[in-house]
Design a protein around this motif. Structure first.
Motif, mmCIF file in Angstrom:
data_model
loop_
_atom_site.group_PDB
_atom_site.id
_atom_site.type_symbol
_atom_site.label_atom_id
_atom_site.label_comp_id
_atom_site.label_asym_id
_atom_site.label_seq_id
_atom_site.Cartn_x
_atom_site.Cartn_y
_atom_site.Cartn_z
ATOM 1 N N GLU A 184 12.992 18.037 -12.429
ATOM 2 C CA GLU A 184 12.711 16.814 -11.683
ATOM 3 C C GLU A 184 12.264 17.175 -10.275
ATOM 4 O O GLU A 184 12.909 17.961 -9.588
ATOM 5 C CB GLU A 184 13.961 15.920 -11.631
ATOM 6 N N LEU A 185 11.161 16.600 -9.857
ATOM 7 C CA LEU A 185 10.586 16.897 -8.541
ATOM 8 C C LEU A 185 10.564 15.641 -7.686
ATOM 9 O O LEU A 185 10.422 14.534 -8.208
ATOM 10 C CB LEU A 185 9.141 17.402 -8.700
ATOM 11 N N SER A 186 10.682 15.820 -6.377
ATOM 12 C CA SER A 186 10.382 14.708 -5.466
ATOM 13 C C SER A 186 8.879 14.480 -5.527
ATOM 14 O O SER A 186 8.116 15.354 -5.982
ATOM 15 C CB SER A 186 10.796 15.053 -4.032
ATOM 16 N N PHE A 187 8.427 13.321 -5.037
ATOM 17 C CA PHE A 187 6.994 13.073 -5.092
ATOM 18 C C PHE A 187 6.228 14.125 -4.320
ATOM 19 O O PHE A 187 5.191 14.624 -4.773
ATOM 20 C CB PHE A 187 6.637 11.678 -4.573
ATOM 21 N N GLU A 188 6.714 14.501 -3.139
ATOM 22 C CA GLU A 188 5.981 15.475 -2.321
ATOM 23 C C GLU A 188 5.968 16.860 -2.967
ATOM 24 O O GLU A 188 4.991 17.595 -2.832
ATOM 25 C CB GLU A 188 6.543 15.531 -0.895
ATOM 26 N N GLU A 189 7.057 17.204 -3.650
ATOM 27 C CA GLU A 189 7.048 18.479 -4.381
ATOM 28 C C GLU A 189 5.986 18.454 -5.496
ATOM 29 O O GLU A 189 5.227 19.406 -5.681
ATOM 30 C CB GLU A 189 8.431 18.757 -4.992
ATOM 31 N N TYR A 190 5.979 17.339 -6.230
ATOM 32 C CA TYR A 190 5.016 17.186 -7.329
ATOM 33 C C TYR A 190 3.580 17.164 -6.795
ATOM 34 O O TYR A 190 2.700 17.861 -7.283
ATOM 35 C CB TYR A 190 5.337 15.895 -8.091
ATOM 36 N N PHE A 191 3.370 16.374 -5.744
ATOM 37 C CA PHE A 191 2.008 16.064 -5.298
ATOM 38 C C PHE A 191 1.442 17.139 -4.379
ATOM 39 O O PHE A 191 0.330 17.609 -4.553
ATOM 40 C CB PHE A 191 2.016 14.705 -4.588
ATOM 41 N N GLY B 44 8.798 5.629 -1.059
ATOM 42 C CA GLY B 44 9.358 6.490 -2.114
ATOM 43 C C GLY B 44 9.059 7.965 -1.902
ATOM 44 O O GLY B 44 9.704 8.826 -2.492
ATOM 45 N N ASP B 45 8.048 8.263 -1.044
ATOM 46 C CA ASP B 45 7.676 9.663 -0.770
ATOM 47 C C ASP B 45 8.448 10.228 0.416
ATOM 48 O O ASP B 45 8.259 11.403 0.764
ATOM 49 C CB ASP B 45 6.192 9.776 -0.417
ATOM 50 N N ASP B 46 9.259 9.401 1.077
ATOM 51 C CA ASP B 46 9.977 9.884 2.267
ATOM 52 C C ASP B 46 10.815 11.104 1.903
ATOM 53 O O ASP B 46 11.409 11.159 0.817
ATOM 54 C CB ASP B 46 10.893 8.788 2.824
ATOM 55 N N HIS B 47 10.870 12.047 2.782
ATOM 56 C CA HIS B 47 11.651 13.254 2.473
ATOM 57 C C HIS B 47 12.124 13.943 3.746
ATOM 58 O O HIS B 47 11.621 13.678 4.834
ATOM 59 C CB HIS B 47 10.855 14.225 1.589
ATOM 60 N N VAL C 223 10.837 12.380 7.290
ATOM 61 C CA VAL C 223 9.387 12.189 7.267
ATOM 62 C C VAL C 223 9.042 11.054 6.302
ATOM 63 O O VAL C 223 9.525 11.030 5.176
ATOM 64 C CB VAL C 223 8.666 13.492 6.865
ATOM 65 N N SER C 224 8.224 10.139 6.774
ATOM 66 C CA SER C 224 7.822 8.968 5.989
ATOM 67 C C SER C 224 6.296 8.968 5.895
ATOM 68 O O SER C 224 5.612 8.286 6.666
ATOM 69 C CB SER C 224 8.346 7.703 6.693
ATOM 70 N N PRO C 225 5.735 9.734 4.958
ATOM 71 C CA PRO C 225 4.288 10.012 4.983
ATOM 72 C C PRO C 225 3.403 8.771 4.939
ATOM 73 O O PRO C 225 2.410 8.700 5.684
ATOM 74 C CB PRO C 225 4.073 10.879 3.736
ATOM 75 N N ASP C 226 3.750 7.793 4.104
ATOM 76 C CA ASP C 226 2.856 6.643 3.978
ATOM 77 C C ASP C 226 2.949 5.716 5.193
ATOM 78 O O ASP C 226 1.934 5.195 5.664
ATOM 79 C CB ASP C 226 3.154 5.874 2.680
ATOM 80 N N THR D 32 0.799 -1.222 0.000
ATOM 81 C CA THR D 32 0.000 0.000 0.000
ATOM 82 C C THR D 32 0.835 1.277 0.000
ATOM 83 O O THR D 32 2.000 1.273 0.396
ATOM 84 C CB THR D 32 -0.950 0.014 1.226
ATOM 85 N N GLY D 33 0.155 2.352 -0.433
ATOM 86 C CA GLY D 33 0.656 3.703 -0.230
ATOM 87 C C GLY D 33 -0.094 4.314 0.938
ATOM 88 O O GLY D 33 -0.488 3.588 1.863
#
Lengths: 317, 317
Positions: free
Chosen positions: B145-152, B34-37, B44-47, B6-7
């Motif tokens: 190129e963006l990190s997932f959190e930047e993109y999302f 993959g969203d960790d930042h 931070v590990s959002p999922d 899961t995400g």
């Protein structure tokens, strides 16, 4: 230019009085950093924060530390996680510790972090740490050597004090601008802070005590001691650990090499009259700071003593 | 033993359903990291957080992320300091990030931090990051190129996606226990998470996809796609960036090598009937999770598909 040496709690009250009567640009505060400690992986500088918050007008008046109206939800979370929670960090306050830690990790000095945080909070007075190097106040007690925050906050200063040392002090240097702030000041004021653990660490930084001796400005202190007790906190037992009497006489001895004048409580006027042997002049007034009016009155008294020629400053009753 | 890949957001709803019907000890969740930042110097590990919070029963139901009833005073402070504030961290939530960062700095692995934090929150299911190594989802867009959190989060997935890569994936290893959790499971469930940026990073960790192919357990996915659109978020445009049609056909193609069954929305039943060529079986039901009852019903459906012999599980209508 007025330069103040101070710790956090009692000192913040005195600075609160000064900031209400002086143009902010004329005020430089040299702050104790011996209490700085790592907390939850963050660099916390309690006295710098208290002074910065009071200058910004956001210091909690009820607590005397932290930010007015702050919440403690992160602290509660850490407590529930079983992490240390004896040092109370508010949620808004946490932003200050995060920012300072981020800036230090980017290579900024402690002085730079103090300047940046003060500016961001709209503070126009200058807030200087005593040193950019780490100097740690260490308290020897029967339960072992404690950091100041462990001694003061965690264990509520219940332990007998055997001695006090300032680890790192001999290798430290005054923060950039600190010596000049003392030598070029029109007046130097010593806040009614704990002489051993708030003013002591500042005096332990090589060069600071010499600058206080050499400055042409008058050096005026407000006593944190009334009779044979501290107005608040553990100053009396800490003074005893240094073989000083916990009285205005002990205080005058401790500061004797640089102090011109000591403002003491009215109830100490007779004691003061009997002293006045070591070159320190005594002035007595009501030094308790319960209200904003008290703080302003004491600040005015200190300025009047240090700058007697200054017509703008009114001597308190 | 049931294992879920899961995400965060959509996946957390599915996990919320599962936790309400399964004994906690029987549930293992392998979570996208993959969203960790790095945020304010903290890891931070959002999922992981969303899944841990939902299992602990403290996920905010309104937001779908963060802690129920949390405040945002530190965030407000950071915003006033001019620091980045586009990623919303609550005050209580901050304790999780502080603790994880402290544990990592002490040499703990990401798996260990996930286990410790889950245990401290009373979670008895197993929460595993996909890997203890850093794998970062990177989104190529016209603005760079963006990190997932930047993109999302920061740019609200407004940028056209050129391609997606998982930096570090080829050198990463599955977290301890992750492969066994797949190969020895009684059922493997793929949450209705974004296939490209929530499930995709997990599949990119060497060994995971092989384990999914090889497990004797049925592998059952719930579709995050209805018609030619995602139930929420940017799944459709991310699938297009991978030359997949943003339909259940594209989803079945993406998972074809390991998927046994795909649960789709009733409105996709006809489309599903016309497919069924690549070895994937289709089941249709109402897959929208608006209420707790919906979540429980979908969780029951998925379990019934994966464990048809299990009499304790009821197939949803």
């Amino acid at each position: 230019m007025i330069t103040v040496l101070t710790g956090g709690t009692g000192g913040a009250k005195f600075v609160d009085g000064l900031r209400r009567i002086l143009p902010p640009e004329e005020l430089t505060i040299i702050v104790n950093t011996g209490d700085d400690h790592d907390w939850w992986g963050l660099y916390v500088s309690p006295d710098i924060d208290s002074i910065t918050y009071v200058l910004a007008g956001i210091l909690s008046p009820e607590r005397g530390w932290g930010v007015r109206g702050d919440t403690f939800h992160c602290l509660q979370g850490m407590k529930e996680f079983g992490e240390p929670s004896w040092f109370s960090v508010g949620d808004r306050d946490l932003a200050t510790h995060l920012l300072r830690t981020i800036l230090l990790s980017r290579g900024r000095t402690l002085s730079e972090t103090a300047r940046i945080i003060a500016e961001k909070l709209g503070v126009r007075s200058r807030v200087l740490p005593m040193s950019d190097q780490r100097v740690q106040t260490r308290i020897q007690t029967p339960v072992g050597e404690l950091s100041f925050e462990e001694y003061f906050v965690k264990r509520r200063y219940q332990d007998p004090v055997k001695s006090v040392r300032f680890a790192g002090a001999s290798e430290s240097k005054p923060a950039p601008g600190a010596l000049e702030a003392i030598t070029k000041a029109d007046a130097v004021l010593i806040a009614p802070s704990n002489p051993i653990t708030s003013i002591g660490p500042i005096l332990a930084v090589p060069g600071i005590r010499d600058a206080l001796r050499e400055t042409a400005a008058k050096v005026v202190a407000v006593s944190p001691i009334i009779g044979n007790a501290a107005v608040s906190g553990p100053a009396a037992s800490l003074m005893a650990s240094q073989n000083l009497s916990a009285t205005i006489a002990g205080l005058a001895d401790y500061y004797a090499d640089f102090l011109d004048m000591l403002i003491v409580h009215d109830s100490d006027a007779e004691t003061a009259h009997a002293l006045s042997s070591n070159g320190v002049e005594f002035v007595s007034t009501d030094i308790l700071m319960r209200t904003t009016e008290d703080k302003v009155r004491i600040a005015n008294s200190a300025l009047a003593c240090a700058l007697p020629e200054n017509a703008d400053v009114q001597v308190a009753s």
